[in-house]
Design a protein around this motif. Structure first.
Motif, PDB file in Angstrom:
ATOM      1  N   THR A 167      27.736  -3.537  65.363  1.00 14.07           N
ATOM      2  CA  THR A 167      26.745  -3.747  64.315  1.00 14.07           C
ATOM      3  C   THR A 167      25.722  -2.610  64.319  1.00 14.07           C
ATOM      4  O   THR A 167      25.652  -1.818  65.260  1.00 14.07           O
ATOM      5  CB  THR A 167      25.991  -5.074  64.533  1.00 14.07           C
ATOM      6  OG1 THR A 167      25.210  -4.968  65.721  1.00 14.07           O
ATOM      7  CG2 THR A 167      26.939  -6.257  64.628  1.00 14.07           C
ATOM      8  N   LYS A 168      24.934  -2.579  63.268  1.00 13.65           N
ATOM      9  CA  LYS A 168      23.883  -1.565  63.153  1.00 13.65           C
ATOM     10  C   LYS A 168      22.881  -1.697  64.297  1.00 13.65           C
ATOM     11  O   LYS A 168      22.450  -0.693  64.876  1.00 13.65           O
ATOM     12  CB  LYS A 168      23.189  -1.704  61.801  1.00 13.65           C
ATOM     13  CG  LYS A 168      21.998  -0.787  61.626  1.00 13.65           C
ATOM     14  CD  LYS A 168      21.384  -0.877  60.252  1.00 13.65           C
ATOM     15  CE  LYS A 168      20.979  -2.267  59.881  1.00 13.65           C
ATOM     16  NZ  LYS A 168      20.306  -2.350  58.575  1.00 13.65           N
ATOM     17  N   ASN A 169      22.513  -2.925  64.646  1.00  9.10           N
ATOM     18  CA  ASN A 169      21.567  -3.134  65.737  1.00  9.10           C
ATOM     19  C   ASN A 169      22.114  -2.616  67.061  1.00  9.10           C
ATOM     20  O   ASN A 169      21.363  -2.055  67.864  1.00  9.10           O
ATOM     21  CB  ASN A 169      21.195  -4.609  65.862  1.00  9.10           C
ATOM     22  CG  ASN A 169      20.296  -5.069  64.736  1.00  9.10           C
ATOM     23  OD1 ASN A 169      19.662  -4.273  64.062  1.00  9.10           O
ATOM     24  ND2 ASN A 169      20.250  -6.369  64.517  1.00  9.10           N
ATOM     25  N   GLU A 170      23.395  -2.801  67.299  1.00  5.28           N
ATOM     26  CA  GLU A 170      24.009  -2.277  68.524  1.00  5.28           C
ATOM     27  C   GLU A 170      23.970  -0.754  68.543  1.00  5.28           C
ATOM     28  O   GLU A 170      23.681  -0.145  69.570  1.00  5.28           O
ATOM     29  CB  GLU A 170      25.451  -2.772  68.653  1.00  5.28           C
ATOM     30  CG  GLU A 170      25.567  -4.248  68.931  1.00  5.28           C
ATOM     31  CD  GLU A 170      26.990  -4.765  68.861  1.00  5.28           C
ATOM     32  OE1 GLU A 170      27.276  -5.770  69.534  1.00  5.28           O
ATOM     33  OE2 GLU A 170      27.830  -4.162  68.140  1.00  5.28           O
ATOM     34  N   VAL A 171      24.240  -0.141  67.394  1.00  5.98           N
ATOM     35  CA  VAL A 171      24.190   1.320  67.296  1.00  5.98           C
ATOM     36  C   VAL A 171      22.776   1.822  67.568  1.00  5.98           C
ATOM     37  O   VAL A 171      22.574   2.761  68.349  1.00  5.98           O
ATOM     38  CB  VAL A 171      24.690   1.806  65.913  1.00  5.98           C
ATOM     39  CG1 VAL A 171      24.408   3.287  65.727  1.00  5.98           C
ATOM     40  CG2 VAL A 171      26.171   1.513  65.734  1.00  5.98           C
ATOM     41  N   VAL A 172      21.787   1.196  66.963  1.00  8.79           N
ATOM     42  CA  VAL A 172      20.399   1.615  67.156  1.00  8.79           C
ATOM     43  C   VAL A 172      19.987   1.395  68.612  1.00  8.79           C
ATOM     44  O   VAL A 172      19.264   2.219  69.185  1.00  8.79           O
ATOM     45  CB  VAL A 172      19.450   0.901  66.173  1.00  8.79           C
ATOM     46  CG1 VAL A 172      18.000   1.195  66.483  1.00  8.79           C
ATOM     47  CG2 VAL A 172      19.784   1.318  64.734  1.00  8.79           C
ATOM     48  N   ASN A 173      20.453   0.334  69.240  1.00 12.11           N
ATOM     49  CA  ASN A 173      20.166   0.108  70.660  1.00 12.11           C
ATOM     50  C   ASN A 173      20.762   1.216  71.528  1.00 12.11           C
ATOM     51  O   ASN A 173      20.118   1.682  72.470  1.00 12.11           O
ATOM     52  CB  ASN A 173      20.680  -1.248  71.123  1.00 12.11           C
ATOM     53  CG  ASN A 173      19.770  -2.383  70.709  1.00 12.11           C
ATOM     54  OD1 ASN A 173      18.582  -2.195  70.512  1.00 12.11           O
ATOM     55  ND2 ASN A 173      20.346  -3.567  70.573  1.00 12.11           N
ATOM     56  N   ILE A 174      21.974   1.629  71.224  1.00 13.01           N
ATOM     57  CA  ILE A 174      22.614   2.722  71.964  1.00 13.01           C
ATOM     58  C   ILE A 174      21.816   4.012  71.783  1.00 13.01           C
ATOM     59  O   ILE A 174      21.551   4.740  72.741  1.00 13.01           O
ATOM     60  CB  ILE A 174      24.075   2.908  71.507  1.00 13.01           C
ATOM     61  CG1 ILE A 174      24.919   1.715  71.944  1.00 13.01           C
ATOM     62  CG2 ILE A 174      24.659   4.214  72.060  1.00 13.01           C
ATOM     63  CD1 ILE A 174      26.312   1.669  71.318  1.00 13.01           C
ATOM     64  N   ILE A 175      21.425   4.277  70.547  1.00 10.67           N
ATOM     65  CA  ILE A 175      20.634   5.480  70.252  1.00 10.67           C
ATOM     66  C   ILE A 175      19.308   5.440  71.016  1.00 10.67           C
ATOM     67  O   ILE A 175      18.876   6.446  71.574  1.00 10.67           O
ATOM     68  CB  ILE A 175      20.392   5.593  68.728  1.00 10.67           C
ATOM     69  CG1 ILE A 175      21.712   5.910  68.019  1.00 10.67           C
ATOM     70  CG2 ILE A 175      19.335   6.642  68.407  1.00 10.67           C
ATOM     71  CD1 ILE A 175      21.646   5.763  66.520  1.00 10.67           C
ATOM     72  N   ALA A 176      18.682   4.273  71.062  1.00  6.84           N
ATOM     73  CA  ALA A 176      17.405   4.132  71.772  1.00  6.84           C
ATOM     74  C   ALA A 176      17.588   4.336  73.274  1.00  6.84           C
ATOM     75  O   ALA A 176      16.769   4.997  73.920  1.00  6.84           O
ATOM     76  CB  ALA A 176      16.798   2.764  71.492  1.00  6.84           C
ATOM     77  N   LYS A 177      18.651   3.775  73.841  1.00 12.35           N
ATOM     78  CA  LYS A 177      18.902   3.943  75.279  1.00 12.35           C
ATOM     79  C   LYS A 177      19.152   5.401  75.636  1.00 12.35           C
ATOM     80  O   LYS A 177      18.748   5.860  76.700  1.00 12.35           O
ATOM     81  CB  LYS A 177      20.086   3.084  75.719  1.00 12.35           C
ATOM     82  CG  LYS A 177      19.763   1.618  75.796  1.00 12.35           C
ATOM     83  CD  LYS A 177      20.961   0.803  76.208  1.00 12.35           C
ATOM     84  CE  LYS A 177      20.630  -0.680  76.166  1.00 12.35           C
ATOM     85  NZ  LYS A 177      21.800  -1.512  76.459  1.00 12.35           N
ATOM     86  N   GLU A 178      19.811   6.121  74.746  1.00 11.08           N
ATOM     87  CA  GLU A 178      20.078   7.546  74.973  1.00 11.08           C
ATOM     88  C   GLU A 178      18.860   8.409  74.645  1.00 11.08           C
ATOM     89  O   GLU A 178      18.893   9.613  74.883  1.00 11.08           O
ATOM     90  CB  GLU A 178      21.265   8.004  74.119  1.00 11.08           C
ATOM     91  CG  GLU A 178      22.575   7.386  74.514  1.00 11.08           C
ATOM     92  CD  GLU A 178      23.726   7.795  73.591  1.00 11.08           C
ATOM     93  OE1 GLU A 178      23.512   8.600  72.657  1.00 11.08           O
ATOM     94  OE2 GLU A 178      24.835   7.297  73.808  1.00 11.08           O
ATOM     95  N   ARG A 179      17.821   7.805  74.059  1.00 15.24           N
ATOM     96  CA  ARG A 179      16.611   8.514  73.628  1.00 15.24           C
ATOM     97  C   ARG A 179      16.966   9.678  72.695  1.00 15.24           C
ATOM     98  O   ARG A 179      16.362  10.746  72.734  1.00 15.24           O
ATOM     99  CB  ARG A 179      15.805   8.986  74.829  1.00 15.24           C
ATOM    100  CG  ARG A 179      15.308   7.823  75.698  1.00 15.24           C
ATOM    101  CD  ARG A 179      14.403   8.212  76.825  1.00 15.24           C
ATOM    102  NE  ARG A 179      13.267   9.009  76.445  1.00 15.24           N
ATOM    103  CZ  ARG A 179      12.120   8.554  75.943  1.00 15.24           C
ATOM    104  NH1 ARG A 179      11.978   7.272  75.715  1.00 15.24           N
ATOM    105  NH2 ARG A 179      11.135   9.366  75.654  1.00 15.24           N
ATOM    106  N   MET A 180      17.951   9.443  71.853  1.00 11.76           N
ATOM    107  CA  MET A 180      18.443  10.469  70.940  1.00 11.76           C
ATOM    108  C   MET A 180      17.364  10.898  69.948  1.00 11.76           C
ATOM    109  O   MET A 180      17.168  12.095  69.722  1.00 11.76           O
ATOM    110  CB  MET A 180      19.685   9.964  70.196  1.00 11.76           C
ATOM    111  CG  MET A 180      20.365  11.008  69.350  1.00 11.76           C
ATOM    112  SD  MET A 180      21.777  10.367  68.412  1.00 11.76           S
ATOM    113  CE  MET A 180      22.862   9.771  69.689  1.00 11.76           C
TER     114      MET A 180
END
Length: 99
Positions: free
Chosen positions: A2-15
């Motif tokens: 989902t979009k929320n999962e993608v944004v969570n991954i991006i946040a964890k990577e501090r992209m």
């Protein structure tokens, strides 16, 4: 995914933080506002679009475009906030210099 999962991954990577600091070459409080604006923008985008961009490894390019548009577009909330802050700081500095 989902979009929320993608944004969570991006946040964890501090992209977003990395892209913003690379483009702006600064680390002030206004950049923290920009990072928040980018995350909000990602969460408001179409879910299918965000997921497809992530799965095709184009999300970093997409985020970079959003950052550049926010920094340079006169219609972006960040640009307006930055100009307002700069204007207010110039007034304060002018008032202090006059004293």
């Amino acid at each position: 995914m989902t979009k929320n999962e993608v944004v969570n991954i991006i946040a964890k990577e501090r992209m977003v933080e990395t892209i913003v600091s690379n483009i702006a070459k600064s680390s002030d409080d206004l950049l923290n506002d920009l990072v928040q604006e980018i995350y909000l923008d990602l969460l408001q985008k179409d879910e299918d679009k965000i997921v497809k961009l992530y799965e095709s490894n184009q999300i970093r390019y997409f985020i970079t475009r959003i950052v550049i548009n926010n920094i340079h577009s006169k219609n972006s909330p960040y640009w307006c906030k930055l100009k307002s802050f700069t204007h207010n700081m110039n007034e304060i500095i002018g008032d202090i210099a006059d004293e």
